[in-house]
Design an enzyme around this catalytic site. Structure first.
Site, mmCIF file in Angstrom:
data_model
loop_
_atom_site.group_PDB
_atom_site.id
_atom_site.type_symbol
_atom_site.label_atom_id
_atom_site.label_comp_id
_atom_site.label_asym_id
_atom_site.label_seq_id
_atom_site.Cartn_x
_atom_site.Cartn_y
_atom_site.Cartn_z
ATOM 1 N N HIS A 111 -24.503 11.502 -1.556
ATOM 2 C CA HIS A 111 -23.071 11.714 -1.368
ATOM 3 C C HIS A 111 -22.700 11.308 0.049
ATOM 4 C CE1 HIS A 111 -25.041 15.254 0.279
ATOM 5 N NE2 HIS A 111 -23.961 15.459 1.035
ATOM 6 N N ASP B 192 -20.123 12.773 3.261
ATOM 7 C CA ASP B 192 -19.555 14.074 3.618
ATOM 8 C C ASP B 192 -18.030 14.116 3.690
ATOM 9 O OD1 ASP B 192 -21.956 15.362 3.649
ATOM 10 O OD2 ASP B 192 -22.270 15.202 5.808
ATOM 11 N N HIS C 160 -26.166 9.977 1.875
ATOM 12 C CA HIS C 160 -27.451 10.654 2.046
ATOM 13 C C HIS C 160 -27.668 11.667 0.927
ATOM 14 C CE1 HIS C 160 -24.353 13.054 4.041
ATOM 15 N NE2 HIS C 160 -25.088 14.129 3.795
ATOM 16 N N ARG D 90 -37.098 25.987 1.685
ATOM 17 C CA ARG D 90 -36.640 25.106 2.770
ATOM 18 C C ARG D 90 -35.359 25.681 3.356
ATOM 19 N NH1 ARG D 90 -32.505 21.244 3.106
ATOM 20 N NH2 ARG D 90 -32.973 19.233 4.122
#
Length: 732
Positions: free
Chosen positions: A579, A581, A651, A661
């Site tokens: 996508h 941002d 990204h 994570r």
């Protein structure tokens, strides 16, 4: 229909005449009726009356008339649609005789059918619509409603009436179709900050006419996460809704009042009938462009329906529905029968099916057989009109076969098609330019922080990886904060990820952390560290990317992604699909649309990693196709990735297949209006407790200006008013 003529010219003339002489009969049908009570009034009259009341500052009257104009337009379309369905059988007896007539009366039977159909439509529509309401509206009115301008007037009208929820809804509906309207964007942000306005207000009131785009976006999202069963279902729903919208558009072309052709003084009945019928056929063909154009876009998405079929058959194949994939691919081949890639895929599907001859023999869906054959016949008639009747027509489709175009026109047709192909190739080669105003390569103003990867290593523009931004001890403290606040925090509370069913999410914002610390649920020092990390990152990126103006934190979110145990085998999806941002990425067209629901104000993005004891979860950058990976970044404690938020930096995040994570996600903006108000509230809470926080750089340079739009708005409300409309009718 048995037409006894030997020449194609005569066939076309008779077809055009008898197929649409109905429009002549219906165009004059609404005159003279006196039954006007409780009937639909002309929506253009209601609109103009509402606008007059608006400028007369008669706000209640303006709101009533503007709303009535919107409802009247929608109701008129429904009445026309229903009458079209009710009158389909009108004149069937005459039509049967027309098909079987061998003598010289076939033209009279055709006229009989036309008149019965016209009489049915006239009576049906006349029961619900006034004679004036049946007349065609002006091009200006079509533009006003096409650009959703009634909502522009409504949002200010409701604001004046202090009906803020309705004002916000009207503003959002207008902005969807006018994403570059800066005043309206500012108004929407102001509405978001006003008391009494909930998030439910920001809904598109015209969404009923845009359902195919909702389904389209949903299909693309599922496709990005490799959920192939859901993807196939969404594409099928999108295709069906696109066909339904197309048919609705075509019906309106047929039933809506048509303007009579301009009388040149020399045209007979046949010439005028041909001109009107060609206009009707052109309107039907233009539905392809209309349905394939998103609200707020200038141009249509090329090959909209065939491209959906292409996505659909691939998704069906990957979901294991090989028979369905064969049928969809055969439907696609109706548009492009010689496409090598499609033929190769069909052979692959046959090989996958093995000896299943029944599935191999699956034929294309009947709705596409009808769609293509009908469209081709319309194109033949339209091209004939271009060649022989001086008619102008722009073909909306790239798949139109050469043999449909008259030989005398093929040279020009081929040249235009070649220009389109060359333009498409140029667009594909064109590099995306970063116009953010940021320039990588500035100094790093923190001792111990090193540049690990820059633009050259990351194969992109305005990208950087900095190490040493946090110490191991600081990473441990924020990890402990995430663990302590996961269930009590404001995040996802262990729910499944919105991007993949194979992971769970936990999240925490700065404000929630401060509130939890005041309740004694987490350490105050940890909450303050979470806040200060945002300032630390802001200072680093402001310097490194040489921001030309002040940089403000727009949003801060601590997010942990955990792999669902026992649910990772054979996993092919992503933790976060590719996508951009601050705009909506369309990999197929390699375009990115800076409009809602994207966070268009975001200008710099950052990810500050806290740990590395997990598998997967790598950040990766791609080209605009969302497929070609240009760089990868492996997480580790204290590693910061910064990049401009625009289309140069698509990204995603690879799947987290083991462990948990955690990272701090931050976004920045140069527009003070969009600074993070939750951080402001956190500061106020600390100040009330007598605690100090890091003095922010922008406060040193901005002086004593108002802290944000909300505080300023509260001061204005304290003066006894909600504010006034300034800068025109559409800015609050």
């Amino acid at each position: 229909m048995a037409l006894n003529c030997n020449h194609f010219t005569a066939y076309v003339a008779f077809t055009l005449f008898f197929a649409t002489i109905l429009d002549f009969a219906f165009a004059a049908s609404g005159r003279g009726s006196s039954h006007v009570l409780s009937l639909l009034q002309p929506y253009d009259y209601l609109y103009y009356s509402g606008v007059r009341s608006y400028f007369g500052e008669e706000w209640v009257r303006a709101a009533e008339l503007l709303e009535k104009s919107i409802v009247a337009k929608e109701s008129l379309s429904r009445v026309r649609r229903q009458c079209h369905e009710d009158c389909v059988s009108a004149g069937e007896e005459a039509l049967d005789k027309l098909n079987s007539e061998k003598g010289s009366l076939w033209d009279l039977w055709a006229l009989d059918w036309v008149q019965q159909r016209a009489e049915c439509l006239r009576f049906c529509i006349g029961r619900s619509v006034t004679p004036a309401g049946q007349l065609p509206v002006s091009a200006d009115i079509e533009y006003e409603f096409g650009s959703r301008n009634p909502y522009n007037f409504l949002q200010v009208t409701y604001y004046k009436l202090e009906k803020l929820q309705k004002a916000a809804s009207a503003a959002h509906t207008y902005f969807v179709a006018n994403p570059n309207h800066l005043e309206m964007r500012n108004n929407i942000e102001k509405y978001r900050r006003m008391e009494g306005v909930s998030e439910d207000a920001f809904q598109d009131r015209e969404i009923e006419n845009e359902k195919h785009w909702v389904l389209y976006d949903s299909a693309v999202q599922h496709e990005a996460s490799s959920d192939w069963v859901q993807t196939a279902e969404r594409w099928k729903a999108c295709v069906n809704e696109t066909l339904r919208q197309m048919e609705e558009c075509r019906v309106q072309c047929e039933v809506a009042s048509q303007r009579l052709p301009e009388d040149r003084g020399v045209d007979g009945v046949f010439e005028q009938a041909a001109a009107l019928s060609l206009s009707l056929l052109s309107c039907r063909q233009s539905c392809v462009t209309q349905i394939a154009t998103r609200p707020g876009r200038i141009s249509a998405q090329e090959d909209f329906l065939p491209s959906q079929l292409e996505h659909m058959h691939i998704a069906q194949f990957k979901a294991g529905d090989i028979s369905g994939a064969v049928q969809t691919l055969r439907s696609l081949l109706l548009f492009y029968p010689t496409d090598k890639e499609s033929l190769d895929n069909l052979q692959l599907y046959f090989e996958t099916l093995g000896g299943d001859t029944e599935s191999q023999g699956t034929q294309p869906a009947q709705e596409f057989v009808t769609y293509v054959s009908r469209s081709l016949q319309e194109k033949k008639l339209l091209y004939f009109g271009m060649e022989n009747l001086d008619f102008r027509f722009t073909d909306p489709d790239l798949w139109t076969p050469e043999d449909v175009v008259p030989e005398s026109m093929r040279g020009v047709w081929k040249a235009e098609k070649e220009k389109i192909n060359e333009k498409t190739k140029e667009e594909e080669k064109k590099e995306v330019v970063d116009d953010s105003g940021f320039y990588a390569g500035g100094p790093v103003p923190q001792v111990g922080v090193t540049i690990t990867m820059d633009d050259e290593v990351l194969n992109g523009t305005n990208r950087v990886v900095l190490d040493g931004v946090m110490t191991e001890k600081e990473c441990d403290k924020i990890m402990q904060l995430a663990s302590a606040a996961a269930l009590a925090g404001d995040g996802y509370q262990g729910r499944r990820s919105p991007h993949t069913p194979h992971e769970t999410f936990e999240g925490l914002t700065v404000l929630r952390a401060v509130k939890l610390s005041q309740d004694g649920l987490v350490n105050q020092s940890d909450a303050k560290l979470l806040y200060e990390l945002g300032e630390r990152v802001r200072t680093l990126l402001h310097s490194y990317f040489r921001s030309p103006s002040g940089l403000f934190v727009s949003f801060t979110h601590l997010v942990c992604r955990s792999a669902v145990a026992g649910d990772q085998e054979g996993r092919l999806d992503l933790s976060h699909p590719v996508h951009v941002d601050n705009c909506l990425l369309e990999p197929e067209t390699k375009q990115c649309w800076r409009e809602p629901p994207a966070f268009t104000h975001r200008e710099l993005s950052a990810i500050l990693y806290l740990n590395d004891n997990f598998d997967g979860g790598e950040l990766f950058f791609t080209n605009m196709d969302a497929k070609t990976v240009t760089a990868r970044v492996k997480p580790s404690c204290g590693r910061l990735v910064g990049f401009s938020s625009g289309p140069v930096n698509p990204h995603g995040v690879t799947a987290v297949t083991r462990g948990r994570r955690c990272a701090l996600a931050l976004w920045f903006t140069t527009e003070k209006l969009y600074r993070d108000m939750e951080r402001e509230k956190a500061e106020d809470m600390w100040a009330a407790d007598g605690q100090s926080v890091v003095k922010k750089e922008e406060e040193k340079t901005e002086g004593t200006a108002g802290r944000n739009a909300r505080s300023q708005a509260s001061k204005e409300r304290g003066k006894g008013g909600r504010g006034r409309v300034t800068g025109g009718k559409d800015e609050l």
